[in-house]
Enzyme design. Sequence first.
Site, PDB file in Angstrom:
ATOM      1  CG  HIS A 430      -1.929  -1.099   1.226  1.00  0.00           C
ATOM      2  ND1 HIS A 430      -2.598  -1.525   2.357  1.00  0.00           N
ATOM      3  CD2 HIS A 430      -2.398  -1.860   0.219  1.00  0.00           C
ATOM      4  CE1 HIS A 430      -3.421  -2.510   2.033  1.00  0.00           C
ATOM      5  NE2 HIS A 430      -3.315  -2.735   0.746  1.00  0.00           N
ATOM      6  CG  MET A 431       4.973   1.672  -1.623  1.00  0.00           C
ATOM      7  SD  MET A 431       4.846  -0.043  -1.153  1.00  0.00           S
ATOM      8  CE  MET A 431       4.440  -0.798  -2.686  1.00  0.00           C
TER       9      MET A 431
END
Length: 495
Positions: A430-431
């Site tokens: 989940h950058m």
Amino acid sequence: MIHIPAGYIKNLYSKTLTWNFMSEPGPGVGGRSFSLPQGRVLGGSSSINGLNYVRGQAIDYDNWAAAGNPGWSYADVLPHFKRSETKIGTGDPKYRGKSGELPITDLDWHHPVSDALIAAAEAIGIPKNPDHNGASQEGAGFFQRTMKNGWRFSSAKAFLYTARKRKNVSVRTNAHTSRILFDGLKAVGVEYIKGGKGGATVQVNARREVILSAGALNSPKILQLSGIGPADLLKRHGIPVLHDLPGVGRNLRDHYAVRMVSRVAGIRTINEMVQGPALLVQILRWLVGLPSPLAISPSVVHIFAKSDPALDRPDLEFACAPASFREGVVGLLDKQPGLTLGVWQERPESLGYTEIRSRDPFERPIIQPNYLTHPEDVKALLGGIRLARQLFRAGPLQKYVVDETSPAKSLETDDELLDFARQKGTTVYHMIGTARMGPAEDPDTVVNHKLQVHGLQNLRVIDASIMPSMPSANTNATTYMIAEKGSDMILADKV
Ligand SMILES: Cc1cc2nc3c(=O)[nH]c(=O)nc-3n(C[C@H](O)[C@H](O)[C@H](O)COP(=O)(O)OP(=O)(O)OC[C@H]3O[C@@H](n4cnc5c(N)ncnc54)[C@H](O)[C@@H]3O)c2cc1C
């Protein structure tokens, strides 16, 4: 394989479908590196992701607005969340959309261990929540998915396939964007290389503006290759500095999860259902449209809970499934029945960065997420591990759980559990945050509240990189909301 939900694990390791990035050895995770795939197909990461649709908490967005981003409070963004979705089945119309392009479905494949886990949560004081994207996120229930009739719905399938039929949409594949073109400080087009390294260089002129949507690892890379970023970094790589913008590539955040596993007995779990001859049965069920573990997201049960009862809102997300991987091998299912509770801190404070390795657009960037380097992240994750143990040991699961295998029961002290978390945890992919939205006075920000890059003209970033802080959520739903809002802004500025 992209379109079949069960293809998830296979796609993760595909050299053609993903960008195959790696993180640098992490100081907070025993010096380990992680594979950080990003979707490299139409639909981007929504074509390879875990399909869970989670919006976060209202206050996440109120905090974005309070940080100097007018128009981004929950009341402002809720209509954009609603607009992109068609929630199939139940849903309070105050919160849920009924006519958007993206179908959101409830789980149709139920397993007694999943039900027992939700009952276990209730037994320790975590209420059932039938809609984690409704009035409140807190509680336990089943994840909603970007899926319909057993098939994945990526952003390409939901939005692009229809849009590309329009005369003013042209899609070019096998096109590797190498830089943004400028006339002074005004973006006037993009340059791409056709067909891979050594291919022809093609330039495309923009009539109005350039929109960068390459994701939280590739958008900062393209900005830096174009001379926009920290001046010292650009100079080090011999790139002429067009605009010194120190925030480009900084503020990288990601969720870092620990998977806790119990051995289960007296029932078959996904482990045995999708291996050997049993898999054929599930394929047949999927083909005729019956509920099947081939058409579920990798995590089926969610629990949003507090690591400390004194907190005023959940800070933990659990993603759980009646399944387990072999010790240390993500993607290879155990032979015996298992139950996994993955847990991460919802709003990590550990900050990382990404930067170009060289001026070669085909070279992978340096990515340092700095997982578990902030004391708040450590504290919350430890609370999550202890809560997972409480769940495994709660009454309703006693019928099934026969042993806790990971972490071993013998690990009890904070130091032992933290060591386990540092050695065994992993990314949840989940950058965000590498082209952070905020006022120009804040030197760490990259775009303003209209998603325009500070100090430049005709250039916006519209993707996960603009998130100023981590929403209490998996990041795809928020990215769709950003895209909906961004499209309104583009139209509003049309002259
Ligand atoms: C394995 C995995 C599992 C995930 N699971 C979930 C989940 O279950 N739920 C959830 O909410 N979120 C999940 N996410 C996160 C979610 O998918 C992302 O937050 C979201 O897709 C981000 O969208 P984006 O538009 O910012 O970037 P992306 O979706 O990554 O899209 C970027 C696009 O730009 C293209 N691109 C990049 N660089 C270039 C270049 N130089 N030239 C041409 N094209 C380029 C890429 O190929 C891609 O098509 C997951 C992500 C991954 C990777």
